[in-house]
Write a protein that holds these residues in place. Structure first.
Motif, PDB file in Angstrom:
ATOM      1  N   ALA A 137      -6.606  15.940  -7.935  1.00  0.00           N
ATOM      2  CA  ALA A 137      -7.433  14.969  -7.210  1.00  0.00           C
ATOM      3  C   ALA A 137      -6.702  13.637  -7.075  1.00  0.00           C
ATOM      4  O   ALA A 137      -6.710  13.002  -6.014  1.00  0.00           O
ATOM      5  N   ALA A 138      -6.034  13.231  -8.147  1.00  0.00           N
ATOM      6  CA  ALA A 138      -5.310  11.951  -8.125  1.00  0.00           C
ATOM      7  C   ALA A 138      -4.166  12.002  -7.118  1.00  0.00           C
ATOM      8  O   ALA A 138      -3.888  11.013  -6.424  1.00  0.00           O
ATOM      9  N   ALA A 139      -3.494  13.154  -7.032  1.00  0.00           N
ATOM     10  CA  ALA A 139      -2.381  13.284  -6.091  1.00  0.00           C
ATOM     11  C   ALA A 139      -2.876  13.135  -4.655  1.00  0.00           C
ATOM     12  O   ALA A 139      -2.221  12.515  -3.809  1.00  0.00           O
ATOM     13  N   LYS A 140      -4.035  13.711  -4.370  1.00  0.00           N
ATOM     14  CA  LYS A 140      -4.603  13.563  -3.018  1.00  0.00           C
ATOM     15  C   LYS A 140      -4.885  12.097  -2.714  1.00  0.00           C
ATOM     16  O   LYS A 140      -4.536  11.584  -1.662  1.00  0.00           O
ATOM     17  N   LEU A 141      -5.529  11.454  -3.676  1.00  0.00           N
ATOM     18  CA  LEU A 141      -5.882  10.037  -3.497  1.00  0.00           C
ATOM     19  C   LEU A 141      -4.616   9.201  -3.311  1.00  0.00           C
ATOM     20  O   LEU A 141      -4.561   8.285  -2.492  1.00  0.00           O
ATOM     21  N   ALA A 142      -3.575   9.536  -4.069  1.00  0.00           N
ATOM     22  CA  ALA A 142      -2.328   8.783  -3.974  1.00  0.00           C
ATOM     23  C   ALA A 142      -1.636   9.046  -2.638  1.00  0.00           C
ATOM     24  O   ALA A 142      -1.436   8.118  -1.840  1.00  0.00           O
ATOM     25  N   PHE A 143      -1.299  10.302  -2.383  1.00  0.00           N
ATOM     26  CA  PHE A 143      -0.406  10.583  -1.254  1.00  0.00           C
ATOM     27  C   PHE A 143      -1.129  10.717   0.083  1.00  0.00           C
ATOM     28  O   PHE A 143      -0.546  10.484   1.125  1.00  0.00           O
TER      29      PHE A 143
ATOM     30  N   ARG B  79      -2.855   5.354  -2.150  1.00  0.00           N
ATOM     31  CA  ARG B  79      -3.332   4.461  -3.198  1.00  0.00           C
ATOM     32  C   ARG B  79      -2.495   4.623  -4.466  1.00  0.00           C
ATOM     33  O   ARG B  79      -1.833   5.651  -4.645  1.00  0.00           O
ATOM     34  N   ALA B  80      -2.550   3.620  -5.309  1.00  0.00           N
ATOM     35  CA  ALA B  80      -1.932   3.718  -6.634  1.00  0.00           C
ATOM     36  C   ALA B  80      -2.963   4.308  -7.588  1.00  0.00           C
ATOM     37  O   ALA B  80      -4.054   3.762  -7.731  1.00  0.00           O
ATOM     38  N   VAL B  81      -2.627   5.440  -8.204  1.00  0.00           N
ATOM     39  CA  VAL B  81      -3.582   6.152  -9.047  1.00  0.00           C
ATOM     40  C   VAL B  81      -2.925   6.513 -10.375  1.00  0.00           C
ATOM     41  O   VAL B  81      -1.769   6.954 -10.398  1.00  0.00           O
ATOM     42  N   ALA B  82      -3.650   6.307 -11.458  1.00  0.00           N
ATOM     43  CA  ALA B  82      -3.140   6.690 -12.776  1.00  0.00           C
ATOM     44  C   ALA B  82      -4.085   7.703 -13.402  1.00  0.00           C
ATOM     45  O   ALA B  82      -5.294   7.474 -13.461  1.00  0.00           O
ATOM     46  N   VAL B  83      -3.528   8.831 -13.842  1.00  0.00           N
ATOM     47  CA  VAL B  83      -4.310   9.771 -14.642  1.00  0.00           C
ATOM     48  C   VAL B  83      -4.014   9.426 -16.099  1.00  0.00           C
ATOM     49  O   VAL B  83      -2.879   9.525 -16.555  1.00  0.00           O
ATOM     50  N   VAL B  84      -5.043   8.974 -16.789  1.00  0.00           N
ATOM     51  CA  VAL B  84      -4.872   8.545 -18.169  1.00  0.00           C
ATOM     52  C   VAL B  84      -5.296   9.689 -19.088  1.00  0.00           C
ATOM     53  O   VAL B  84      -6.455  10.098 -19.090  1.00  0.00           O
ATOM     54  N   LEU B  85      -4.322  10.225 -19.833  1.00  0.00           N
ATOM     55  CA  LEU B  85      -4.578  11.372 -20.704  1.00  0.00           C
ATOM     56  C   LEU B  85      -4.922  10.873 -22.101  1.00  0.00           C
ATOM     57  O   LEU B  85      -4.104  10.234 -22.765  1.00  0.00           O
ATOM     58  N   SER B  86      -6.138  11.163 -22.516  1.00  0.00           N
ATOM     59  CA  SER B  86      -6.581  10.679 -23.818  1.00  0.00           C
ATOM     60  C   SER B  86      -5.693  11.188 -24.942  1.00  0.00           C
ATOM     61  O   SER B  86      -5.127  12.282 -24.882  1.00  0.00           O
TER      62      SER B  86
ATOM     63  N   ARG C 102       0.831  -1.214   0.000  1.00  0.00           N
ATOM     64  CA  ARG C 102       0.000   0.000   0.000  1.00  0.00           C
ATOM     65  C   ARG C 102       0.864   1.263   0.000  1.00  0.00           C
ATOM     66  O   ARG C 102       0.802   2.112   0.868  1.00  0.00           O
ATOM     67  N   ILE C 103       1.715   1.338  -1.021  1.00  0.00           N
ATOM     68  CA  ILE C 103       2.582   2.495  -1.209  1.00  0.00           C
ATOM     69  C   ILE C 103       1.896   3.429  -2.208  1.00  0.00           C
ATOM     70  O   ILE C 103       1.370   2.974  -3.216  1.00  0.00           O
ATOM     71  N   PRO C 104       1.896   4.737  -1.931  1.00  0.00           N
ATOM     72  CA  PRO C 104       1.269   5.680  -2.859  1.00  0.00           C
ATOM     73  C   PRO C 104       1.978   5.674  -4.210  1.00  0.00           C
ATOM     74  O   PRO C 104       3.204   5.565  -4.258  1.00  0.00           O
ATOM     75  N   LEU C 105       1.207   5.790  -5.278  1.00  0.00           N
ATOM     76  CA  LEU C 105       1.810   5.932  -6.608  1.00  0.00           C
ATOM     77  C   LEU C 105       0.964   6.897  -7.414  1.00  0.00           C
ATOM     78  O   LEU C 105      -0.233   6.696  -7.584  1.00  0.00           O
TER      79      LEU C 105
END
Lengths: 199, 175, 196, 176
Positions: free
Chosen positions: D149-155, D159-166, D96-99
């Motif tokens: 938002a993803a950075a908050k969820l991660a750090f 959690r491990a979070v990916a922002v997928v850029l279309s 459970r390491i932030p990513l």
């Protein structure tokens, strides 16, 4: 292709790791999968040990990330030849970045110890020290005797790195010991110990 | 862990691979595949290729097919997580690909670190367009591999046979 | 680490020279510029172009070399592609395929993504890595004279051989070969085996 | 939002500023066309260390080390690179390491190169199978807030979070 115990090498992996860690001071240690976990844990289960008990090919780069974050502390990688080979491109990345506080020690029994002692590539002509040098590691060593190990210890612990050594050991299996294996536990314990902060 | 049973299915699987004219066997060693690897090494008509990382195996077998030979890739479930990008090549060119995967991270697993990848193996393969045959009965492994080999080499598809940890047995942490 | 020397060779000319007397050579190219180079020199049914699968060219060459031991197999790829699958050098060296040659067209850049520098621009020495992996022959080529000496090594010296050819990063026109994977596969196999 | 619509605005400006604000110290990447402008900005920023990788899985491991050593990092990758990371991601899950990662897509919107399509189409399912939380974004204006938002969820939520850029944002990128 099982390795017969008749190798020209006499160093015992557990004793080698114990000897290296005797002089660790406040160094942090990242282990590879398999025997390296048990070698390090049996020497001393220190909170500054991160046991990567289930990942092939990641130990060097995990340690590199710690080395960047903790530039005043020595970071040691203790891993096996099979684990290092699975992520060998990392050596080129680390060779380019030149972290001064990182030492990688490969305990090389020339076999995949955890899965039935099949030959790894190091038993068939692959020279990890040469690959590390080609990747930009300026300090490298091949250690096959106790005297060579003693001579290298100051370099492992103190010389500006990145440092890389292969220690050739007998391919006998050592007993496993009860190393902490819960990743959330070891990772948070490690982080608290090296940063002084809680997660 | 029933060692005899393990040898038996490996023998039958090896026969199936020979019958399917498999000539290149690429592998990252795994305890569950030990006997199969030994047989591959001992057989003069088979070229065993020991890999540093599983993704190499997908590429080797693409080359094998281009050169007119069939091959099989043997690995542990964790290795599946290393091949996903390379599977894009096999998918795009519709290379036949036969993978035999011994499972970790499920039945009786002792190492928690194996669990996330073991639990993701099947869905990740399916996300990559691989047809998955799962087998948990030792007596059904050989026929499953035979069917998978047909689907791979005759049907021109990527097929993975997942051999359950229940079959390969689980390691003892103290050993 | 390799001595820093002036880089003058032009990749297109290098590849032209490499493939001029190709005979029945089987060629595997890595994605990006080496594929355009090979196509610019002349499309050929004995060429298999990788348009993806970064890090897989050398190993595709290995599988092919094992399957076709009587044919010379040349893998021609870029430095970035090679670095992504560099462990494959150890796998090849252990197999010792005598009919496999690997040639890196090394412009020290990731050409497809904006010409960012690769590790070979920062001291990583691919031939020395290949030698460490166990290649008996692993050379770096900087000059036209060295290139002339290297070409017979690539075509006929018992392999595996590894040659890194340093080329300039000057832009080249793009010549695109067929890109449909099944078509490339069928064409290659039909020409080689008489079947698809 | 008005300034964002000006011609000179590029999402990478705001994302770079966000990285500074939340204390990102390590950036790991394999070069990619869609992320090139962001990479140029972070490379020029002396407060962050950017590391070029040979393969993307190295970056996952580096991010684990960064967090273990008390720093925050970001992994930048093209969608193809996601396929190289799946096994290494299991470490982030298990510990459970932030990513935080930014993934620029190929093989979808307007793709011209068939070989990119299989991996592009399996990128999100593969991430989700590996238990990475995916935020997909297909408008440039929405990239900064999504990364935040993803950075908050991660750090903050580990959690491990990916922002997928279309690919719609980046364009079809290079030729390969």
């Amino acid at each position: 292709m099982a390795v017969k115990s008749k190798t020209p090498y006499t160093l015992q992996r557990r004793k080698v790791v114990q000897r290296i860690l005797e002089d660790r001071g406040d160094a942090a240690v990242v282990t590879g999968i398999g025997n390296a976990v048990h070698d390090v844990a049996s020497a001393n289960d220190d909170p500054k040990n991160m046991y990567l008990a289930g990942i092939m090919g990641g130990a060097a780069m995990v340690a590199f990330g710690v080395a960047l974050a903790q530039p005043k502390r020595r970071i040691l990688v203790i891993t096996g030849d099979g684990e290092l080979l699975a992520g060998i491109g990392s050596l080129a990345t680390i060779g380019v970045e030149q972290p001064k506080n990182l030492s990688i020690i490969v305990i090389d029994n020339q076999a995949y110890g955890a899965t039935g002692n099949q030959h790894t590539h190091t038993g068939r002509g692959v020279d990890l020290v040469g690959i590390a040098a080609a990747s930009g590691f300026k300090k490298t060593a091949l250690i096959t005797t106790e005297a060579e190990l003693e001579a290298e210890l100051p370099r492992i612990h103190n010389q500006p790195g990145p440092y890389f050594a292969v220690v050739k050991v007998v391919s006998k299996t050592s007993p496993r010991i009860n190393a902490p294996k819960d990743g959330t536990y070891v990772s948070r314990r490690f982080r608290a110990a090296v940063t002084g902060e809680s997660a | 862990m029933a060692t005899k049973k393990k040898t038996d299915w490996s023998k039958d699987v090896f026969k199936v691979l020979k019958k399917a004219d498999v000539q290149q066997i690429a592998y990252v060693p795994d305890a569950g595949h030990t006997s199969l690897i030994k047989m591959a090494i001992a057989d003069n008509a088979i070229k065993p290729v020991s890999l540093t990382s599983e993704q190499e195996g997908v590429a080797v077998l693409a080359g094998a097919w281009l050169g007119g030979e069939a091959g099989a890739l043997l690995m542990q479930s964790s290795g599946v997580g290393n091949v996903i990008n390379m599977l894009g090549m096999a998918n795009e060119c519709r290379f036949p690909l036969l993978m035999l995967v011994t499972m970790r991270g499920e039945w009786g697993e002792f190492n928690p670190w194996q669990v996330p990848m073991g639990q993701a193996t099947e869905s990740v393969l399916e996300a990559s367009g691989v047809i998955v045959h799962r087998v948990d009965e030792p007596s059904e492994i050989a026929e499953t591999v035979e069917a998978a080999a047909k689907l791979a080499f005759e049907g021109g598809r990527m097929v993975a046979v997942l051999i359950g940890q229940r079959v390969v047995g689980f390691k003892d942490w103290t050993k | 680490m390799a001595a820093r020397r002036k880089i003058t060779l032009d990749r297109r000319k290098v590849v032209g020279q490499l493939l001029k007397d190709r005979g029945d050579l089987l060629l595997v190219t890595g994605l990006g510029a080496p594929t355009w180079d090979a196509a610019a020199v002349g499309d050929h049914p004995n060429n298999f172009y990788l348009w993806g699968g970064m890090g897989g060219a050398v190993l595709t060459g290995l599988g092919l070399a094992l399957a076709q031991p009587k044919r010379r197999v040349l893998v021609m790829t870029g430095d970035g592609e090679m670095l992504m699958g560099v462990g494959g050098l150890a796998t090849v060296a252990v197999q010792k395929p005598s009919n496999l040659a690997i040639c890196i067209i090394d412009n020290q850049r990731y050409g497809e993504t904006g010409m960012q520098e690769t590790h070979t621009a920062h001291g990583v020495d691919l031939p020395a890595m290949a030698a460490g992996a166990g290649f008996q022959t692993a050379l770096t080529v900087y000059t036209a004279k060295e290139l002339s000496a290297a070409i017979p090594v690539l075509h006929s010296q018992p392999g595996p051989v590894f040659i890194d050819i340093k080329v300039t990063d000057s832009p080249q026109s793009m010549t695109l070969p067929p890109r449909d994977g099944p078509t490339l596969k069928h064409r290659f196999r039909e020409n080689l085996l008489g079947q698809i | 939002m008005v300034s964002k619509k000006s011609k000179s605005w590029h999402w990478s400006q705001d994302v770079h500023q966000l990285f500074k604000k939340i204390g990102i110290k390590q950036i790991a990447y394999v070069p990619d066309g869609g992320l090139a402008r962001l990479i140029e900005r972070v490379q020029a920023d002396k407060s962050m260390r950017s590391v070029v990788l040979t393969t993307e899985e190295e970056g996952v491991a580096q991010m684990a080390g960064a967090w273990l050593g008390g720093q925050r990092g970001v992994l930048l990758t093209q969608s193809g690179g996601v396929g190289n990371c799946i096994n290494m991601l299991s470490m982030m899950q298990e510990c459970r390491i932030p990513l935080l990662s930014l993934v620029s897509m190929r093989g979808e919107w307007g793709e011209q190169y068939p070989w990119q399509v299989p991996m592009g189409q399996s990128t999100i399912p593969a991430l989700e199978a590996a238990k990475v939380i995916v935020h997909h974004v297909d408008q440039a204006e929405k990239v900064p807030e999504t990364v935040e938002a993803a950075a908050k969820l991660a750090f903050d939520a580990n959690r491990a979070v990916a922002v997928v850029l279309s690919q719609r944002i980046a364009g079809s990128g290079g030729q390969g």
